[in-house]
Every structure is written in C-alpha cells, then in structure tokens.
Scaffold this active site. Structure first.
Site, PDB file in Angstrom:
ATOM      1  N   SER A 180       0.788  -1.389  -0.053  1.00 45.02           N
ATOM      2  CA  SER A 180       0.033   0.108  -0.135  1.00 45.02           C
ATOM      3  C   SER A 180       0.899   1.253  -0.016  1.00 45.02           C
ATOM      4  O   SER A 180       0.487   2.351  -0.743  1.00 45.02           O
ATOM      5  CB  SER A 180      -0.966  -0.015   1.311  1.00 45.02           C
ATOM      6  OG  SER A 180      -1.828  -1.030   1.255  1.00 45.02           O
TER       7      SER A 180
ATOM      8  N   ARG B 194       1.331   4.431  -2.797  1.00 42.54           N
ATOM      9  CA  ARG B 194       1.193   5.798  -2.451  1.00 42.54           C
ATOM     10  C   ARG B 194       2.509   6.526  -2.728  1.00 42.54           C
ATOM     11  O   ARG B 194       2.687   7.766  -3.137  1.00 42.54           O
ATOM     12  CB  ARG B 194       0.807   5.873  -1.106  1.00 42.54           C
ATOM     13  CG  ARG B 194      -0.738   5.156  -1.075  1.00 42.54           C
ATOM     14  CD  ARG B 194      -0.888   4.829   0.482  1.00 42.54           C
ATOM     15  NE  ARG B 194      -2.465   4.585   0.696  1.00 42.54           N
ATOM     16  CZ  ARG B 194      -3.056   3.523   0.188  1.00 42.54           C
ATOM     17  NH1 ARG B 194      -2.427   2.338  -0.490  1.00 42.54           N
ATOM     18  NH2 ARG B 194      -4.513   3.158   0.240  1.00 42.54           N
TER      19      ARG B 194
ATOM     20  N   GLY C  16      -5.893  -3.649  -8.081  1.00 43.57           N
ATOM     21  CA  GLY C  16      -7.035  -2.609  -7.608  1.00 43.57           C
ATOM     22  C   GLY C  16      -6.594  -1.351  -7.048  1.00 43.57           C
ATOM     23  O   GLY C  16      -7.125  -0.437  -7.248  1.00 43.57           O
TER      24      GLY C  16
ATOM     25  N   ARG D 268     -13.378  -6.431 -11.610  1.00 44.93           N
ATOM     26  CA  ARG D 268     -13.540  -5.819 -10.262  1.00 44.93           C
ATOM     27  C   ARG D 268     -14.352  -4.385 -10.318  1.00 44.93           C
ATOM     28  O   ARG D 268     -14.034  -3.579 -11.309  1.00 44.93           O
ATOM     29  CB  ARG D 268     -12.316  -5.636  -9.431  1.00 44.93           C
ATOM     30  CG  ARG D 268     -11.609  -7.039  -9.081  1.00 44.93           C
ATOM     31  CD  ARG D 268     -10.331  -6.985  -8.517  1.00 44.93           C
ATOM     32  NE  ARG D 268     -10.267  -6.267  -7.044  1.00 44.93           N
ATOM     33  CZ  ARG D 268      -9.564  -6.290  -6.581  1.00 44.93           C
ATOM     34  NH1 ARG D 268      -8.106  -6.323  -6.971  1.00 44.93           N
ATOM     35  NH2 ARG D 268      -9.417  -5.458  -5.309  1.00 44.93           N
TER      36      ARG D 268
ATOM     37  N   SER E 173     -13.676   1.176   2.310  1.00 44.46           N
ATOM     38  CA  SER E 173     -12.442   0.948   1.312  1.00 44.46           C
ATOM     39  C   SER E 173     -11.523   2.211   1.258  1.00 44.46           C
ATOM     40  O   SER E 173     -11.768   3.200   1.144  1.00 44.46           O
ATOM     41  CB  SER E 173     -13.133   0.908   0.048  1.00 44.46           C
ATOM     42  OG  SER E 173     -11.987   1.071  -1.030  1.00 44.46           O
TER      43      SER E 173
ATOM     44  N   GLN F  35      -9.036   2.254  -0.804  1.00 44.75           N
ATOM     45  CA  GLN F  35      -8.826   2.541  -2.126  1.00 44.75           C
ATOM     46  C   GLN F  35      -9.520   3.673  -2.370  1.00 44.75           C
ATOM     47  O   GLN F  35      -9.282   4.544  -3.332  1.00 44.75           O
ATOM     48  CB  GLN F  35      -8.936   1.343  -3.105  1.00 44.75           C
ATOM     49  CG  GLN F  35      -7.903   0.299  -2.539  1.00 44.75           C
ATOM     50  CD  GLN F  35      -8.128  -0.886  -3.572  1.00 44.75           C
ATOM     51  OE1 GLN F  35      -9.004  -1.043  -4.265  1.00 44.75           O
ATOM     52  NE2 GLN F  35      -7.017  -1.894  -3.322  1.00 44.75           N
TER      53      GLN F  35
ATOM     54  N   ASP G 133      -7.310  -8.035   3.980  1.00 40.87           N
ATOM     55  CA  ASP G 133      -6.294  -8.913   3.379  1.00 40.87           C
ATOM     56  C   ASP G 133      -5.593 -10.212   3.945  1.00 40.87           C
ATOM     57  O   ASP G 133      -5.119 -10.996   3.335  1.00 40.87           O
ATOM     58  CB  ASP G 133      -4.964  -8.098   2.739  1.00 40.87           C
ATOM     59  CG  ASP G 133      -5.419  -6.990   1.992  1.00 40.87           C
ATOM     60  OD1 ASP G 133      -6.599  -7.081   1.038  1.00 40.87           O
ATOM     61  OD2 ASP G 133      -4.635  -5.860   1.510  1.00 40.87           O
TER      62      ASP G 133
HETATM   63  C1  S3P Z   1      -5.546  -1.369  -0.133  1.00 41.60           C
HETATM   64  C2  S3P Z   1      -6.782  -1.252   0.241  1.00 41.60           C
HETATM   65  C3  S3P Z   1      -7.967  -2.456   0.700  1.00 41.60           C
HETATM   66  C4  S3P Z   1      -6.853  -3.782   0.466  1.00 41.60           C
HETATM   67  C5  S3P Z   1      -5.797  -3.784  -0.758  1.00 41.60           C
HETATM   68  C6  S3P Z   1      -5.060  -2.668  -0.557  1.00 41.60           C
HETATM   69  C7  S3P Z   1      -4.874  -0.014  -0.232  1.00 41.60           C
HETATM   70  O1  S3P Z   1      -8.623  -2.611  -0.455  1.00 41.60           O
HETATM   71  O2  S3P Z   1      -7.539  -5.228   0.179  1.00 41.60           O
HETATM   72  O3  S3P Z   1      -4.861  -4.691  -0.735  1.00 41.60           O
HETATM   73  O4  S3P Z   1      -3.887   0.002  -0.664  1.00 41.60           O
HETATM   74  O5  S3P Z   1      -5.757   1.071  -0.298  1.00 41.60           O
HETATM   75  P1  S3P Z   1     -10.049  -1.835  -0.114  1.00 41.60           P
HETATM   76  O6  S3P Z   1      -9.742  -0.625   0.680  1.00 41.60           O
HETATM   77  O7  S3P Z   1     -10.866  -1.424  -1.277  1.00 41.60           O
HETATM   78  O8  S3P Z   1     -10.869  -2.591   0.743  1.00 41.60           O
END
Ligand code: S3P
Length: 441
Positions: free
Chosen positions: A25, A29, A101, A129, A175, A177, A324
């Site tokens: 993550s 970023r 994603g 997705r 979420s 993300q 995760d």
């Molecule tokens: C992540 C957020 C999670 C996680 C993904 C990484 C991120 O997804 O499952 O592996 O880096 O923001 P969601 O926030 O969509 O659940």
C-alpha cells in the site's frame, strides 16, 4: 503465468529471524505522491512487486523521471523520483495496472483532474472488479470517467481529465482505495473535499500526505483535504509489509516449538487487527514499535512463539483492518481447536478472486470442515490437514495462505499458478526454502 507450481511439505518448527519486503500500500502511494511532488524524493525499501512496479511505470509513462539507485533480482527497491509539481503529461499508450485494484483506483483519482485523456487497463481479474465505487464519487466532483469493459462499470477506464469541484462523499463500503482516490482527486479540486468512512480503513494516504506537508483534517469518520496544496518533496522509507508478515505470524504461532523474529514491519494500527485476533486465539506474539511517530508510519519487530491456538470470532470492526489477512486467518482457524467465525466480510468477494469461495474450496481440498456464508465463513479446526493440489486462481494471497497450510499438512501440497505471488511478495518461495533450512540465525 499459468503452469507455475509451488510444492510444499510439512515442517516441524520455524526458527530464526527474517524480514519481509516493503509495504505494498505504501509503495503505491510513494510512487504517486512523489511523482506529483515539487522536487526529488528518495524512496527506499520500495516493494519490487509486479503491482507496485506497474504503478511506478504508470507514473513514468505520465512523464515522471525515476532514477533507480538499487535493484534486487525482483526489481527496483531504491530510487529517486523527480516530482512534476502536480502537472503530469499525457501517456502515449494505455496504462496497464496489471492485477492491482489499488493502482487502478488511486491512479483514476489522480488522473481525473489532469488536463488530458488517459486509459487504465488491467488483467482479467482486475477487469472484473467493481470500478463504479470510484467512478460515482469522482463523477460527483465533475470527473469524466467511463468503465468501458465487458462487465458494467469495469475496466478499461477511460478518463477525460477536467477541472474538479470539491464534494462530500459518504462511502457505502469501507474502502481505503476509494477514500484514497477521492483524497487524491480532492488535492486538485477547488475547496474542501470530504470523505466519510463507515468504518476505520487503512490510513496510509492521510499519513503519507502529511509527510509531504499536505494537511488533511479528521473529524470523527470524516477526512477532508483542501485542494491546491502542493506535496513538498520528501524522502520515504517504506517498512516491511504487515500483510506479508502475517503468513509467517500464523505459521510460527501455530507450530509448537517455533520461535521467529520478524524485523522492520509496518505496525500501523489500521493494519494489524490480525494480531489482536491471533492473541485471542492464544497465540504468543509480541510486537515492539521501534520507529515512526507523529505522521510517520510506526514500524518495529514482531516476535512469535509457537503454541496451541483456539478458535475465535472476528469482530465486525476488525474486518477492514485485516481484510487482506482473511485467507491466512482462515488457515489459522483450520489449525486451531474449535470454531473460527469470520462474517461481515462480503468485500472479499470482489478482491483478486472471490476469496470466500477460493478459501472455502482450498480448505475443503485439505479436508477441513468449513461452512460458506454470503459474507464470510466458519472453519472447524483441529483436524490434521491433508496435502492437496490447490489452484490459486491467480490470487497471490490464496497461493501464499495455502503454501503455509501445506507446512502443516500430511503429504505434499502443490500450489498451482503460484507465479501470482510476485504481485505482492517477490521472494516468498525463497523464504519458504530458507525457513526449511532452519532460517537465518
Ligand atoms: C488497499 C486497500 C484494501 C486492500 C488492498 C490494498 C490500499 O482494499 O484490500 O489490498 O492500499 O488502499 P479496499 O480498501 O478497497 O478494501
């Protein structure tokens, strides 16, 4: 790649010390925020996994100069990223986000406000997705994004960058993300953009924005950012990925006689709910925060001793902070005495695979009693696992969770399509082999 296999046999104990690669993550970023900052940023311990390298390449295709200072056999781990002062350049080709994603959703937020057309593509899994969850709030800000895939609201995403207005958006799903896509877009919008989360989600974006001198405001469940703040270049050290450490935490905690020290792991409390659950299961785990304070990311060591685990129920508020880790937690449940219940986790159905189904099928193949629910599963643990052939279906966390299960099983376990592990954890297979040899002392 189809056809790759990882073979695993039972192990008596795990001992020694290890490190896991950089946080996924945070690496995404870091590539994005450094790329729009106002100068040079040295990023170290970047995760050289396919997902993060795709995001780094995406930034390069958008005109960001990256000087790699250090690489391993897996890819770049240290680099100087030359920020473009929030002004990117149109990519010559569609941007391939691969399996990620996070990459696609964060880049969509970023590109919504750039004055040019972009196209984001992904592999078969990513193309199935849901992207409506970012298209909707970004459209509310004036963004022009279309999901042009075969499946409605799915990638490829075509983005016609435009000026954005600020908004307030209540996320229907917890979420990070989605939150991050909105905050990144908010950085380019006029005024104050607010996102309200239904439950606490990982806060790496907010923390990293702060490291770049960008202020966000937190008011209860609402997080706001004022547009027009220029990220100030800074150096970043990415700690080890807790989600990667989770595989070894479970392996060592469930294996009597084990003693494992995992060094330099990110210990951000929005990521570590697995440890709380494992402690309730009777695991002997100690974590010590050694670095990071204020806005920086806390990191430190995790010490695990093997013992006997018992089943538990995962609390609703813990779910987003171990989302995760559910595949490996389900394996922990299979190794524990009694029942382990994981509910309120319907989000798992829209990850790299439908992780409720892939976990249930894998556990059943190993002779574990498990019940599937729409929003989770219940595992009855305590029976000796049987080695089996397990298809990862191209999902890295399924491949690794069942490789760990194989360390406890009678006979051989073969993980099919194991190459996907490289999307988040290059070096995992080597570490399994090293642990078999007795680990680093
Ligand atoms: C992540 C957020 C999670 C996680 C993904 C990484 C991120 O997804 O499952 O592996 O880096 O923001 P969601 O926030 O969509 O659940």
């Amino acid at each position: 790649m189809q056809g790759s296999e990882l073979k695993v046999k039972a192990l008596e104990k795990i001992s020694g010390e290890m490190e896991v690669p950089g946080d996924k993550s945070m690496s995404h970023r870091a590539a994005i925020l450094a790329g729009i900052s106002n100068g040079e940023c040295r990023v170290s311990n970047f995760l050289p996994s396919e997902d993060c390298v795709n995001t780094l390449k995406a930034m390069e295709s958008l005109g960001v100069k990256v000087d790699v200072l250090k690489s391993t056999e897996h890819g770049p781990v240290e680099m100087v990223i030359h920020g473009r002062k929030m002004e990117l350049q149109e990519a010559a080709d569609p941007i391939d986000c691969g399996n990620s994603g996070t990459g696609m959703r964060l880049l969509a937020g970023l590109l919504a406000a750039q004055p040019f057309r972009s196209e984001l593509t992904g592999d078969a899994s990513l193309s199935g997705r849901p992207m409506g969850r970012i298209i909707k709030p970004l459209a509310q800000m004036g963004a022009k994004i279309e999901g042009t895939g075969e499946k409605e609201g799915c990638a490829p995403l075509v983005i016609h960058g435009t000026d954005l207005e600020s908004t307030t958006y209540e996320m229907p799903v917890a979420s990070a993300q989605v939150k991050s896509a909105i905050l990144l877009a908010g950085l380019f919008a006029k005024g104050k953009t607010t996102v309200v989360q239904p439950a606490e989600t990982r806060n790496h974006t907010e923390r990293m924005l702060a490291q770049f001198g960008v202020r966000t405001r937190r008011n209860g469940d609402a997080i706001s950012v004022y547009g027009g703040q220029m990220p100030e270049s800074t150096d970043l050290k990415v700690p080890g990925d807790f989600s990667s450490a989770a595989f070894w935490i479970v392996a060592a905690a469930a294996m009597n006689g084990s003693r494992l020290l995992i060094k330099n792991v990110g210990l951000n409390p929005t990521r570590t709910a697995l440890m709380a659950v494992m402690l309730r299961m009777g695991a002997k785990i100690k974590d010590v925060v050694l670095t990071g304070s204020g806005d920086g990311e806390p990191a430190g060591n995790i010490e695990v001793q093997g013992g006997v685990l018992r089943g538990t129920e995962v609390k609703i508020e813990e779910v987003p902070n171990l989302i995760d880790e559910v595949p490996i937690l389900a394996v922990a449940g299979a190794l524990a005495q009694g029942r382990t219940v994981i509910r309120n986790a319907g989000e798992l159905r829209v990850k790299e695979t439908d992780r409720i189904t892939t976990v249930v099928e894998g556990l059943r193949a190993m002779d574990v009693e498990v019940e599937e629910f729409e929003d989770g599963l219940e595992v009855v643990g305590g029976r000796k696992l049987k080695g089996a052939r397990i298809d990862s279906f191209g999902d890295h966390r399924i491949a690794m969770a069942f490789a760990i299960a194989g360390l406890f099983a009678e006979g051989e376990t073969v993980i099919e399509n194991s190459d996907c592990i490289a999307t988040s954890y290059p070096g995992f297979e080597e570490q399994i082999r090293e642990i078999r040899r007795g680990g680093k002392k």
